[in-house]
Every structure is written in structure tokens, then in C-alpha cells.
Design an enzyme around this catalytic site. Structure first.
Site, short mmCIF file in Angstrom:
data_model
loop_
_atom_site.label_atom_id
_atom_site.label_comp_id
_atom_site.label_asym_id
_atom_site.label_seq_id
_atom_site.Cartn_x
_atom_site.Cartn_y
_atom_site.Cartn_z
CE1 TYR A 24 -3.96 1.33 -0.63
CE2 TYR A 24 -3.57 2.56 1.52
CZ TYR A 24 -3.93 2.60 0.08
OH TYR A 24 -5.37 3.56 0.40
CE LYS B 31 -7.27 6.28 0.47
NZ LYS B 31 -8.23 6.89 -0.43
N1 LIG Z 1 -11.28 -0.58 -3.38
C1 LIG Z 1 -10.82 -0.29 -1.78
O1 LIG Z 1 -9.92 -1.55 -1.37
C2 LIG Z 1 -10.23 0.43 -0.73
C3 LIG Z 1 -10.43 0.14 -0.12
C4 LIG Z 1 -10.41 1.11 1.17
C5 LIG Z 1 -10.23 3.15 0.58
N2 LIG Z 1 -10.87 3.08 -1.17
C6 LIG Z 1 -10.81 4.23 -1.04
O2 LIG Z 1 -12.18 4.95 -1.79
C7 LIG Z 1 -11.88 5.89 -3.12
C8 LIG Z 1 -12.48 5.33 -4.18
O3 LIG Z 1 -11.82 4.01 -4.42
P1 LIG Z 1 -12.34 2.77 -5.47
O4 LIG Z 1 -11.66 1.92 -4.82
O5 LIG Z 1 -14.01 2.90 -5.40
O6 LIG Z 1 -11.78 2.80 -7.12
P2 LIG Z 1 -12.08 3.67 -8.02
O7 LIG Z 1 -10.79 3.09 -9.42
O8 LIG Z 1 -13.76 2.70 -8.50
O9 LIG Z 1 -12.36 4.87 -8.27
C9 LIG Z 1 -11.23 5.77 -7.81
C10 LIG Z 1 -11.77 7.22 -8.89
O10 LIG Z 1 -10.73 7.58 -8.69
C11 LIG Z 1 -10.94 9.15 -9.61
N3 LIG Z 1 -9.49 9.85 -10.32
C12 LIG Z 1 -8.67 9.13 -10.11
N4 LIG Z 1 -7.47 10.69 -10.30
C13 LIG Z 1 -8.50 11.86 -10.61
C14 LIG Z 1 -8.04 13.37 -11.02
N5 LIG Z 1 -7.37 13.12 -10.89
N6 LIG Z 1 -9.40 13.76 -10.88
C15 LIG Z 1 -10.58 12.93 -10.39
N7 LIG Z 1 -10.98 11.99 -10.12
C16 LIG Z 1 -9.64 10.44 -10.68
C17 LIG Z 1 -11.17 8.21 -11.05
O11 LIG Z 1 -11.60 8.78 -12.17
C18 LIG Z 1 -11.98 6.82 -10.14
O12 LIG Z 1 -13.09 7.42 -10.43
C19 LIG Z 1 -10.31 6.06 -2.88
O13 LIG Z 1 -10.40 7.13 -2.19
C20 LIG Z 1 -10.21 4.57 -2.82
O14 LIG Z 1 -8.22 4.56 -2.41
C21 LIG Z 1 -10.26 2.15 -1.75
#
Ligand SMILES: NC(=O)c1ccc[n+]([C@@H]2O[C@H](COP(=O)([O-])OP(=O)(O)OC[C@H]3O[C@@H](n4cnc5c(N)ncnc54)[C@H](O)[C@@H]3O)[C@@H](O)[C@H]2O)c1
Length: 259
Positions: A159, A166
């Protein structure tokens, strides 16, 4: 009658129908809320986001391009939002980015400066940048939410720099809560369990994280997108009116375990 009836807000971060933001929007809409959306600039990105949003039953969704890594794009998107609505009751920040070459076990120590600053910029600073631009439109009692992960608090192999970003996002949540509380706006973050999405697949060894959590978490399973979507609605609605500045774990209890 839902707990989001009459509320309108912005959901940032739907890439497809596996995105955490998609599940959050699904719960908001089910509870009677109205969402405006953004997508990364470009026809392909717009088509993909639009298809996912339409699958939520939203006909003709309102969508604007926004690349959160530039001030110009943030300003243009929020100007478009201000044309569309006078009031935002909620803001969902569900975006993050780090160069996946550095999200591999053993690669943290050598993380280049530009990889570090880009991860911090897109994954943490943009919460503040969006909050600042949303502020003139935010209603009394409004609520903001971002998405974090346990790697902010404990070192999780692979990570890496995203964990540092984060940690900054969670600290940003507390400082935003301190200032925006004076306007009766609440600011929180959900620390979500691992979920298979486009972004999470960039984290080295992600499948083994899922297996580990399933074995060790008190609920003996991984989270679903709906687990997080429903907790998000609680934080975005008046149901959590005394909660601000918090990182709330929605992780099947994994973070509660010592071993
Ligand atoms: N999937 C997991 O395991 C997990 C766990 C905990 C937290 N998260 C967090 O959840 C959030 C969403 O991620 P996800 O897992 O749904 O993945 P995802 O890939 O579906 O979503 C990530 C989003 O970030 C957007 N993004 C990236 N760079 C960008 C920029 N410069 N401007 C605007 N948008 C931008 C992408 O377009 C995408 O829509 C993130 O903050 C991620 O770190 C994810």
C-alpha cells in the site's frame, strides 16, 4: 420517505459500477437524495461513468468533467455545479491516485519525490480543495465524506505511499471538521475494507489482502460495496448529526483485531 429526501449533493469518483462511489450513490438515491456527478475528462471516461450512473436508474444524469489534479479543472467543474444548483447538502470525495509501479512490496523506501507528491495531491489535498469550492454552496447541516483505508494507520505491504496519503486525508478530515463546524457542516471519512475495484487492483498483492481479511475479520468476510454505501448515507444524512472529524471503520471489524 428516506433519510436523504430533498437533499442534493455531489458525488466524485464513479469510474464504473464497481467503484465505492457507485455504491454510495446507489444508497443515496434509494434514500431519496439527488446526485450530481463528475468524471475524468475525455469521451471514453464520460461514457463509462454515464453508463454506470444510468445503471442506477438515473435518467439523463448531470455530469461534468473534472480532473482534480489541476486548479483550472476544479474551478470549471465547481462553476458548472454552481450554475446547476444553489445548494449542496453533501459532498462525496471518493478518489485517489498513486503510480502503481510504487505500490509493490519492497518499493516504499525508494519512492520518488514526484510519485509521493502526486499521491498526496490527488488523494488528500483534493478533499480540502473540493471542500473549499463547495463551501459557498453548502447548506446549514451539510455533510462531507471521503474514503480512506486501514493502510493509513498500520503499514500494509504494497500500500506504501498511498498509506501516507491516506494518513494525510484522515488528518485533513479533522482540520476541515474544525473549521467547517463553525458553519454547522460536518466532515468525516470512512475507512473502507478492501473491495475489488479498478484502483485497488493496482495495489500489489491485493488478492492476498482479501483472503487475509476474510480469515481474520470478526465477521469472517470482506465488506460489500453496499456495507459502505449504507454507512455513507448515515454520515451524509441528519442521522449522524453529532458526528464530525471522524474516521469510521466499515471493514467487518478487521481493524479491531490485534492478531
Ligand atoms: N477498493 C478498495 O479496496 C478501497 C478501500 C478503502 C478505500 N478506498 C478508497 O475509495 C476511493 C475510491 O476508490 P475505488 O476503490 O472505488 O476505485 P475506483 O477506481 O473505482 O475509483 C477511483 C476514482 O478516482 C478517480 N480519480 C483518480 N484520479 C483522479 C483525478 N485526478 N481527478 C478526478 N478523479 C480522479 C477515478 O476516475 C475513479 O473514479 C479511493 O479514495 C480509494 O483509495 C478503496
Amino acid at each position: 420517505m428516506g433519510c436523504m429526501d430533498g437533499k442534493t449533493g455531489l458525488v466524485v469518483g464513479i469510474a464504473n459500477d464497481r467503484s465505492y462511489a457507485w455504491f454510495i450513490a446507489e444508497s443515496i438515491i434509494r434514500e431519496g437524495g439527488t446526485c450530481l456527478f463528475t468524471h475524468l475528462p475525455g469521451d471514453k471516461m464520460e461514457r463509462r461513468a454515464r453508463k454506470a450512473i444510468e445503471s442506477l436508474g438515473v435518467e439523463d444524469p448531470w455530469l461534468a468533467p473534472m480532473d482534480a489534479s489541476t486548479d483550472e479543472s476544479l474551478d470549471e467543474a465547481f462553476a458548472a455545479i454552481a450554475q446547476k444548483t444553489d445548494t449542496l447538502d453533501f459532498l462525496v470525495h471518493s478518489i485517489a491516485f498513486a503510480d502503481k509501479d510504487w505500490l509493490k512490496e519492497g518499493k516504499f523506501t525508494a519512492t520518488p519525490r514526484e510519485v509521493f507528491t502526486q499521491a498526496m495531491d490527488i488523494s488528500a489535498w483534493t478533499y480540502m480543495a473540493m471542500a473549499n469550492r463547495a463551501l459557498p454552496m453548502m447548506s446549514d447541516g451539510g455533510s462531507m465524506l471521503a474514503m480512506s483505508y486501514y493502510g493509513a494507520e498500520k503499514a500494509v505491504p504494497g500500500y506504501n505511499v498511498m498509506g501516507v496519503a491516506k494518513a494525510a486525508l484522515e488528518a485533513t478530515t479533522r482540520y476541515l471538521a474544525m473549521e467547517l463546524g463553525q458553519k454547522n457542516i460536518r466532515v468525516n471519512t470512512i475507512s473502507g475494507g478492501p473491495l475489488r475495484t479498478m484502483s485497488s487492483m493496482a495495489v500489489g498483492g491485493f488478492s492476498s489482502i482479501l483472503d487475509w481479511v476474510e480469515q481474520k475479520a470478526p465477521l469472517k468476510r470482506n465488506v460489500t460495496g453496499n456495507d459502505v454505501g449504507d454507512s455513507a448515507v448515515w454520515l451524509l444524512s441528519g442521522m449522524s448529526s453529532g458526528v464530525t472529524g471522524q474516521t469510521i471503520y466499515v471493514d467487518c471489524g478487521y481493524s479491531a483485531m490485534g492478531l
